[in-house]
Design a protein around this motif. Sequence first.
Motif, PDB file in Angstrom:
ATOM      1  N   LEU A   1       0.825  -1.200   0.000  1.00 17.75           N
ATOM      2  CA  LEU A   1       0.000   0.000   0.000  1.00 17.75           C
ATOM      3  C   LEU A   1       0.869   1.264   0.000  1.00 17.75           C
ATOM      4  CD1 LEU A   1      -2.387  -1.948   0.582  1.00 17.75           C
ATOM      5  CD2 LEU A   1      -3.289  -0.203   2.107  1.00 17.75           C
ATOM      6  N   ARG A   2       1.950   1.237  -0.766  1.00 18.30           N
ATOM      7  CA  ARG A   2       2.879   2.362  -0.757  1.00 18.30           C
ATOM      8  C   ARG A   2       2.270   3.632  -1.354  1.00 18.30           C
ATOM      9  NH1 ARG A   2       7.463   0.302  -4.894  1.00 18.30           N
ATOM     10  NH2 ARG A   2       6.816  -1.715  -4.044  1.00 18.30           N
ATOM     11  N   PHE A   3       1.205   3.485  -2.148  1.00 19.74           N
ATOM     12  CA  PHE A   3       0.582   4.663  -2.762  1.00 19.74           C
ATOM     13  C   PHE A   3      -0.692   5.094  -2.035  1.00 19.74           C
ATOM     14  CE2 PHE A   3       2.679   2.154  -6.157  1.00 19.74           C
ATOM     15  CZ  PHE A   3       3.739   3.015  -6.381  1.00 19.74           C
ATOM     16  N   TRP A   4      -0.878   4.545  -0.852  1.00 22.66           N
ATOM     17  CA  TRP A   4      -2.001   4.928   0.008  1.00 22.66           C
ATOM     18  C   TRP A   4      -1.416   5.685   1.194  1.00 22.66           C
ATOM     19  CZ3 TRP A   4      -7.298   2.672   0.217  1.00 22.66           C
ATOM     20  CH2 TRP A   4      -8.035   3.111   1.324  1.00 22.66           C
ATOM     21  N   HIS A   5      -1.842   6.942   1.390  1.00 21.74           N
ATOM     22  CA  HIS A   5      -1.233   7.783   2.411  1.00 21.74           C
ATOM     23  C   HIS A   5      -2.284   8.342   3.374  1.00 21.74           C
ATOM     24  CE1 HIS A   5       2.188   7.665  -0.292  1.00 21.74           C
ATOM     25  NE2 HIS A   5       1.448   8.210  -1.250  1.00 21.74           N
ATOM     26  N   PHE A   6      -2.071   8.134   4.661  1.00 24.16           N
ATOM     27  CA  PHE A   6      -2.813   8.857   5.678  1.00 24.16           C
ATOM     28  C   PHE A   6      -2.012  10.116   5.994  1.00 24.16           C
ATOM     29  CE2 PHE A   6      -4.821   4.734   6.442  1.00 24.16           C
ATOM     30  CZ  PHE A   6      -6.142   5.113   6.666  1.00 24.16           C
ATOM     31  N   VAL A   7      -2.627  11.279   5.801  1.00 24.94           N
ATOM     32  CA  VAL A   7      -1.949  12.544   6.056  1.00 24.94           C
ATOM     33  C   VAL A   7      -2.600  13.204   7.263  1.00 24.94           C
ATOM     34  CG1 VAL A   7      -1.391  14.823   5.145  1.00 24.94           C
ATOM     35  CG2 VAL A   7      -1.316  12.822   3.641  1.00 24.94           C
TER      36      VAL A   7
END
Length: 228
Positions: A109-115
């Motif tokens: 999930l490297r392109f899924w980001h919790f910001v």
Amino acid sequence: MGILFFLPVMFVLVLSLSEDNYNPLDIINENVAELPPNAENIVLQDHITVLAFFGNKPLDMAIAASNLKELVYDKFKGFKKFQIVVLVPNGSEAESEELFREIARYEDLRFWHFVHLEEAAIQKTFNSLKASFSLSDNLATDNVFLIDTERHQRGRLDDRTDQEKGKNAAIYGLDAYNCIQVAVIKNKMSAEDLRVLFTEYRQKRKGNFDSETRRANELKPTSHEQKS
């Protein structure tokens, strides 16, 4: 293994073969606010982004997250510049990490980001979007937005069915995609709108994109009001 290899290849071939038979996805809002500096160093500019708001209790958004992961992320994670960005308030790190582990299940999930941002910054980002709804009290919504590489919000200025058009029904648009409604996220967003947006991006990179993309001011106002 063969199936896992050939499915993405076939998807790219479908995109290539359909390049001359599509209409660019409508621009319904320009100048979406860039994300403020954040610990994750994530930005919207120069990316094709699915933007989500999961609020103070990310675990309550587990169904929306699962649908988004299975129906969108898994399909487009191999494409350059694609990312899913989930905005959550500072202080929700523990829940967002738990949700991330729940949907990852040892997958990439490297392109899924919790910001993680201040609440005011999250509200500012949302206010820069065109939306026919508001965030909940804890800054969450089941709806996600499509943002292109120039920070334009994409969607549909006219989302009427053929039957509705035949009856001259009032025009209404689609400014966001509800992750709880599987038909919307699977058929409209994933199978159609994101595919078109990636085709447009590929043509722009080749330098042969002749934009006929419509903007919101080219149609009569609808019930979807610009948020102030």
